[in-house]
Write a protein that holds these residues in place. Structure first.
Motif, short mmCIF file in Angstrom:
data_model
loop_
_atom_site.label_atom_id
_atom_site.label_comp_id
_atom_site.label_asym_id
_atom_site.label_seq_id
_atom_site.Cartn_x
_atom_site.Cartn_y
_atom_site.Cartn_z
N GLY A 1 11.55 11.03 -1.27
CA GLY A 1 10.59 11.97 -1.84
C GLY A 1 9.17 11.82 -1.32
N GLN A 2 8.89 10.70 -0.69
CA GLN A 2 7.54 10.52 -0.17
C GLN A 2 7.33 11.34 1.10
N LEU A 3 6.08 11.73 1.32
CA LEU A 3 5.69 12.33 2.60
C LEU A 3 4.96 11.28 3.41
N ALA B 1 12.11 6.80 9.71
CA ALA B 1 11.78 6.78 8.28
C ALA B 1 13.07 6.73 7.45
N PRO B 2 13.01 6.08 6.29
CA PRO B 2 14.20 6.03 5.43
C PRO B 2 14.64 7.44 4.99
N ASP B 3 15.89 7.57 4.64
CA ASP B 3 16.40 8.86 4.15
C ASP B 3 15.54 9.38 3.00
N GLY B 4 15.27 10.67 3.04
CA GLY B 4 14.52 11.27 1.94
C GLY B 4 13.01 11.23 2.14
N VAL B 5 12.57 10.51 3.16
CA VAL B 5 11.13 10.50 3.50
C VAL B 5 10.89 11.55 4.58
N THR B 6 9.98 12.44 4.33
CA THR B 6 9.73 13.54 5.25
C THR B 6 8.45 13.30 6.03
N VAL B 7 8.54 13.45 7.34
CA VAL B 7 7.37 13.24 8.19
C VAL B 7 6.67 14.57 8.46
N ILE B 8 5.36 14.54 8.31
CA ILE B 8 4.46 15.63 8.67
C ILE B 8 3.51 15.03 9.70
N SER B 9 3.09 15.79 10.70
CA SER B 9 2.10 15.21 11.61
C SER B 9 0.80 16.00 11.53
N ALA B 10 -0.30 15.29 11.68
CA ALA B 10 -1.62 15.90 11.50
C ALA B 10 -2.72 14.98 12.01
N ALA C 1 0.84 -1.21 0.00
CA ALA C 1 0.00 0.00 0.00
C ALA C 1 0.87 1.26 0.00
N ALA C 2 1.95 1.23 0.79
CA ALA C 2 2.79 2.42 0.97
C ALA C 2 3.44 2.87 -0.32
N GLN C 3 3.53 1.96 -1.30
CA GLN C 3 4.20 2.31 -2.56
C GLN C 3 3.24 2.90 -3.58
N ARG C 4 1.98 3.02 -3.23
CA ARG C 4 0.98 3.41 -4.22
C ARG C 4 0.77 4.91 -4.40
N GLY C 5 1.31 5.72 -3.49
CA GLY C 5 1.08 7.17 -3.63
C GLY C 5 2.17 7.96 -2.94
N PRO C 6 2.32 9.23 -3.31
CA PRO C 6 3.41 10.06 -2.80
C PRO C 6 3.20 10.55 -1.36
N VAL C 7 1.96 10.60 -0.92
CA VAL C 7 1.66 11.05 0.44
C VAL C 7 0.97 9.91 1.18
N VAL C 8 1.67 9.36 2.18
CA VAL C 8 1.22 8.15 2.87
C VAL C 8 0.77 8.51 4.28
N PHE C 9 -0.44 8.15 4.64
CA PHE C 9 -0.92 8.40 6.01
C PHE C 9 -0.60 7.19 6.89
N LEU C 10 -0.11 7.47 8.07
CA LEU C 10 0.20 6.42 9.05
C LEU C 10 -0.75 6.57 10.23
N ALA D 1 6.20 23.98 2.37
CA ALA D 1 5.79 23.38 1.09
C ALA D 1 5.27 21.95 1.31
N ASP D 2 5.92 21.21 2.18
CA ASP D 2 5.46 19.83 2.47
C ASP D 2 4.13 19.85 3.21
N LYS D 3 4.03 20.76 4.19
CA LYS D 3 2.78 20.86 4.94
C LYS D 3 1.63 21.25 4.02
N LYS D 4 1.95 22.09 3.03
CA LYS D 4 0.91 22.53 2.09
C LYS D 4 0.34 21.34 1.32
N ARG D 5 1.20 20.40 0.93
CA ARG D 5 0.70 19.23 0.18
C ARG D 5 -0.28 18.43 1.05
N VAL D 6 0.04 18.32 2.32
CA VAL D 6 -0.86 17.60 3.23
C VAL D 6 -2.13 18.43 3.48
N ALA D 7 -1.93 19.74 3.62
CA ALA D 7 -3.09 20.64 3.85
C ALA D 7 -4.08 20.52 2.70
#
Lengths: 227, 227
Positions: free
Chosen positions: B93-95, B130-139, B63-72, B166-172
Motif C-alpha cells: 500500500g505504500q508509494l 520493491a516488495p509486492d504491493g508497493v507502487t513506484v512513482i518517479s518524480a 524512516a521508511a515505516q513512518r509514512g505512506p508516501v516514501v521518497f527515495l 490516482a497514485d500520481k495524484k497523491r504525489v502531485a
C-alpha cells in the motif's frame, strides 16, 4: 541577400510548418520531396498561406543543393533511405539539421515510445550517413508540427545539439527568425539521445492534456548565449 | 493531522532540499540515512534552517515505516542496495517516489551521460525490486538540488511518471506544497526512461549557462489536471 533554406521532406507536417514560419519571416524556401510534383503542390499551398512567399518545390536532391543549411524533416522510417539518396547532393561545408525522431510509430508501435538506434540517436545515424564534410546539427524535435503550421504565437524553446557551437549558432539564427522560439544550446550531438525521446513524451502529454505542448528550459540567463 | 514524509537518503543534496521545502510547508519530515547519526545531524541542520521544523532523523529502514508516501533520493549507485535493505521495511500500500537518475557519474563517467538500465529506467528497476504491493512513482529528476535547498523561489515543472493517475495524484499533492513547482502527468512509469536522462541534459545546460536550469512544459491548459 539571405540564402534559400532547403527543407527535405517539406511536404510533411513538421517541414511544412517550418516552411510556413520561415517564409513569414521573409526567407526564401525550397521545399524538397521525393516526388517533385508533390513539392510543387506544397510550394503552391505555401504561396496561398503566406502572401508573397518566395518558395519553390523540387526533388529532394535538387533542393538540398540550394542552400548551405539544409533541414531534414522526413519521418524516421524514411531517414536512412533519404540520406542514401542525398549522398551525391550534399556537399562539403553544408550543415544538415536533422529533426527526425525514432518514434516506435515507425514500425507500427506507439508514438509515445522510441526505438533504440544503433548509433545512439537519429541525429547520430544521420551524421554517420552524411557525406564527409557535412555536419549534422539536431533541433526542432519538441515543436509541435500543427502548432508550427498554425497562426498562433509560439512560446517555447528549441533544444539544439551539435558538436561545435559555431555550427549550432548558424542554426540558432534561423530558429530565432521564428517569433516565439528560443534556441537553447543543448550540448554535443550525442545529447540528441536525450532530446529526441522528448517528442514521445510530449505526444503522451498532448493526448492527456488535449494540447500542443512544448518545452521550456527555466532559469537561463537573459543575455543571448549565441552572440 | 498530515502524515509524516520519510525521505530515504535525506542527507544527500536532493533529499535534504526536498526536506527543507516540505518542512517550510509545515509538513513533518523523517530524514532517513544508512547511519542514524548522520540522519540526526541532518535533522538538526534542518531545524536550524527552517524554524519550527518538525523533523526527526532515523536509519533508512525505520524512516521508511513512518509514512505512506516514501521518497527515495539516494544516488543511483546506492539505489539497488538501499532497496534490498528496505525489503522488510516497506509495506503493502505504500508509494515509493523514486528520484534517482542513472547518471554515468555512478561509475566515474560523465554526469552529462546516462547508463542503460536493464529494466529501462531507474524507476522501473525500483519497481522490480520493491516488495509486492508497493507502487513506484518517479518524480523530481529535473529539479536542481541546490535550488531546492536554497531560498530562491522555484518556477518549474515536475514530471511525474507512474502507472495509475490516482497514485500520481497523491504525489502531485505533495509536490504542490512546494511553492513554484507544478506537477505534470508525464505518463506511465516507463516514461521515466525519457524523463530521467533530462537530469544529464540539464547538468550540461547548467555548466554551459552557469545556472540551475529546470523544465517547463508549455501549452498546458490552466485548469488543474489533478482535481
Amino acid at each position: 541577400m539571405a540564402e534559400p533554406i532547403p527543407i527535405i521532406g517539406g511536404t510533411g507536417a513538421l517541414g511544412y510548418g517550418l516552411a510556413v514560419r520561415l517564409a513569414r519571416a521573409g526567407r526564401t524556401i525550397v521545399i524538397g520531396s521525393r516526388k517533385p510534383e508533390r513539392a510543387q503542390e506544397a510550394a503552391e499551398r505555401l504561396r496561398e498561406t503566406v502572401s508573397g512567399a518566395d518558395v519553390e518545390g523540387l526533388e529532394n536532391g535538387e533542393a538540398a543543393q540550394r542552400g548551405p543549411v539544409v533541414f531534414l524533416t522526413v519521418p524516421f522510417r524514411a531517414q536512412s533511405e533519404t540520406l542514401t539518396n542525398l549522398k551525391e547532393a550534399l556537399a562539403d561545408g553544408q550543415l544538415l539539421v536533422d529533426c527526425t525522431v525514432p518514434l516506435a510509430a515507425a514500425i507500427s508501435g506507439k508514438a509515445t515510445r522510441t526505438l533504440g538506434v544503433w548509433q545512439g540517436s537519429a541525429a547520430q545515424q544521420a551524421q554517420e550517413m552524411a557525406p564527409d564534410g557535412v555536419t549534422v546539427i539536431s533541433a526542432l524535435h519538441t515543436v509541435s508540427a500543427p502548432a508550427l503550421a498554425g497562426d498562433e504565437p509560439l512560446d517555447e524553446d528549441v533544444l539544439v545539439c551539435g558538436d561545435r557551437k559555431a555550427d549550432k549558432k548558424r542554426v540558432a539564427e534561423l530558429i530565432e527568425l521564428i517569433d516565439g522560439l528560443r534556441p537553447v544550446n543543448a550540448g554535443p550531438l550525442e545529447g540528441s539521445r536525450i532530446v529526441e525521446p522528448l517528442t514521445a513524451l510530449l505526444i503522451g502529454i498532448n493526448s492527456r492534456y488535449k494540447t500542443h505542448a512544448g518545452i521550456r528550459i527555466t532559469g537561463l540567463p537573459g543575455d543571448d548565449h549565441w552572440s
